[in-house]
Design an enzyme around this catalytic site. Structure first.
Site, PDB file in Angstrom:
ATOM      1  N   GLU A   8      58.456  -7.807  25.979  1.00 39.04           N
ATOM      2  CA  GLU A   8      57.307  -7.141  26.593  1.00 39.04           C
ATOM      3  C   GLU A   8      57.291  -7.317  28.113  1.00 39.04           C
ATOM      4  O   GLU A   8      56.855  -6.425  28.846  1.00 39.04           O
ATOM      5  CB  GLU A   8      56.000  -7.669  25.987  1.00 39.04           C
ATOM      6  N   HIS A  35      48.763 -10.204  15.418  1.00 40.54           N
ATOM      7  CA  HIS A  35      48.927  -8.757  15.493  1.00 40.54           C
ATOM      8  C   HIS A  35      47.585  -8.034  15.669  1.00 40.54           C
ATOM      9  O   HIS A  35      47.559  -6.917  16.180  1.00 40.54           O
ATOM     10  CB  HIS A  35      49.615  -8.224  14.235  1.00 40.54           C
TER      11      HIS A  35
END
Length: 325
Positions: free
Chosen positions: A60, A129
Site C-alpha cells: 500500500e 478488514h
C-alpha cells in the site's frame, strides 16, 4: 434510469472516467484481470488496456507513492486500497504528503487523486478488514472524505471526486455493495461534494449519519413512524469537510438531534457533528444530543459482529430517549 447495485454504479463511474479522460489511471492489488476482490473493476482492463488499469505489488505504501508521483506529473490517479483496514501502510502518503501538497507548493501543484477503499462491518470479513477508521483521515486538512450510502450517490460522488483537483478518500461500505438496488442514470453525472442530503423529511427529530448507517436510520424512521414520531434523516455524504449548514438547518426545524456512526464512540465523525450542533444551534435544542456508536473496543471477529455493530434498534431507542428528555 436503470436499477443498479452500488458495486455496479461504481464500476460504471470508473468506466466513464477512463473513457472520458485519457489521463485517468486505475491501479491497485488485483484490480486488473481479476477485477478487484469485490469485482469493482471487472472488465475495465480488457476494455481500456493494461496501461490504464493495472495491478500493483501488495504494498500500500508503494500505491500511495505512485499516486503522488503520477498526480505531480499531470495524471489523475484512482488507486484502490484493497481493504480500508490496511490504510496504515499508506498513511504517510495521505497525511504527510498528498493532503498538504497544495499548501507546501504554494498552490502551484494539484493532487487529483481519488483513493477508493471498501470498509465497514456486517459481512464477516477477517480481522483488520472491516475497521471504521474514516475519522482518522477526516482529521487531515486538505483531504476530502466521501462515503456514499446508495448507488445513485456512489456513481455521482465518485465521478465528482475523480474530477476534483484535490485528493479524495472515497470509502465504499462493503455491506452496501450488493444488498439493494437503486435508480442510476445512464451516462455521466455528478453529485456535489461537500453537500449533505436530506434523505427523509421529518418534523420531530433529526438523525445525522452516513454510509451504511443511513440504511439503518431509514429502518428506524419507518418503525418510529408507526408511533407517530417523524424523523428527518441527514446523510452527510462528505464527512470532511462537513456540510454544517444543512445539519444546523435541520436541527433548528426539529429541535432534537441524534448522531449515528458505525465506528467506535471515541473520536470520530459523530463527535465533530455534535460539537458543531452545540456551537451553532444549542439554543434550538429541547434535549441533549443523542449518540449511537459502536463500543470502544477493537472490531470483533465475525461471530460477534451482530452484537457489536450499532443498528436500527439502537437508533430507535436513542430517538425515544432523546424525545423523552
Amino acid at each position: 434510469m436503470t436499477q443498479k447495485t452500488m458495486i455496479q454504479a461504481i464500476t460504471d463511474a470508473l468506466d466513464i472516467a477512463l473513457k472520458d479522460d485519457p489521463k485517468t489511471l486505475v491501479f491497485g492489488e488485483d484490480v486488473g484481470k481479476n477485477g478487484g476482490v469485490f469485482r469493482a473493476t471487472d472488465g475495465l482492463q480488457a476494455k481500456h488496456g493494461e496501461d490504464r488499469v493495472f495491478d500493483t505489488p501488495l504494498a500500500e505504501s508503494g500505491i500511495g507513492g505512485l499516486a503522488i508521483g503520477l498526480a505531480l506529473t499531470g495524471w489523475r490517479p484512482i488507486p484502490e486500497i484493497q481493504f480500508y483496514g490496511f490504510i496504515f501502510e499508506v498513511m504517510d502518503s495521505i497525511g504527510g504528503q498528498m493532503s498538504r501538497m497544495r499548501y507546501r507548493m504554494g498552490n502551484t501543484r494539484q493532487m487529483p487523486i481519488t483513493i477508493r477503499a471498501p470498509f465497514g462491518g456486517g459481512v464477516h470479513t477477517p480481522e483488520m478488514h472491516s475497521d471504521n477508521f474514516e475519522g482518522l483521515v477526516a482529521q487531515f486538512p486538505g483531504m476530502r472524505v466521501v462515503v456514499p450510502s446508495n448507488p445513485y450517490d456512489a456513481k455521482g460522488l465518485l465521478l465528482a471526486s475523480i474530477q476534483s483537483n484535490d485528493p479524495v478518500l472515497f470509502l465504499e461500505h462493503m455491506k452496501l455493495y450488493r444488498s439493494f438496488r437503486g435508480e442510476v442514470p445512464e451516462g455521466s453525472y455528478t453529485v456535489p461534494l461537500d453537500q449533505a442530503a436530506i434523505t427523509r423529511e421529518g418534523t420531530d427529530i433529526t438523525v445525522v449519519t452516513y454510509g451504511a448507517m443511513v440504511r439503518e436510520a431509514i429502518k428506524a424512521a419507518d418503525e418510529l413512524a408507526k408511533e407517530n414520531i417523524s424523523v428527518e434523516i441527514v446523510d452527510l455524504r462528505t464527512i470532511a469537510p462537513l456540510d454544517t449548514a444543512t445539519i444546523i438547518h435541520s436541527v433548528e426545524k426539529t429541535h432534537h438531534a441524534v448522531v449515528a456512526q458505525e465506528a467506535q464512540r471515541m473520536g470520530g465523525v459523530a463527535s465533530t457533528v455534535i460539537a458543531e450542533i452545540s456551537e451553532h444551534a444549542i439554543l434550538s435544542l429541547d434535549a441533549p444530543i443523542g449518540r449511537v456508536a459502536a463500543p470502544d473496543t477493537p472490531f470483533p471477529f465475525g461471530e460477534a459482529e451482530s452484537i457489536w455493530l450499532p443498528n436500527a434498534k439502537d437508533i430507535v431507542a436513542q430517538v425515544k430517549a432523546t424525545l423523552a428528555f
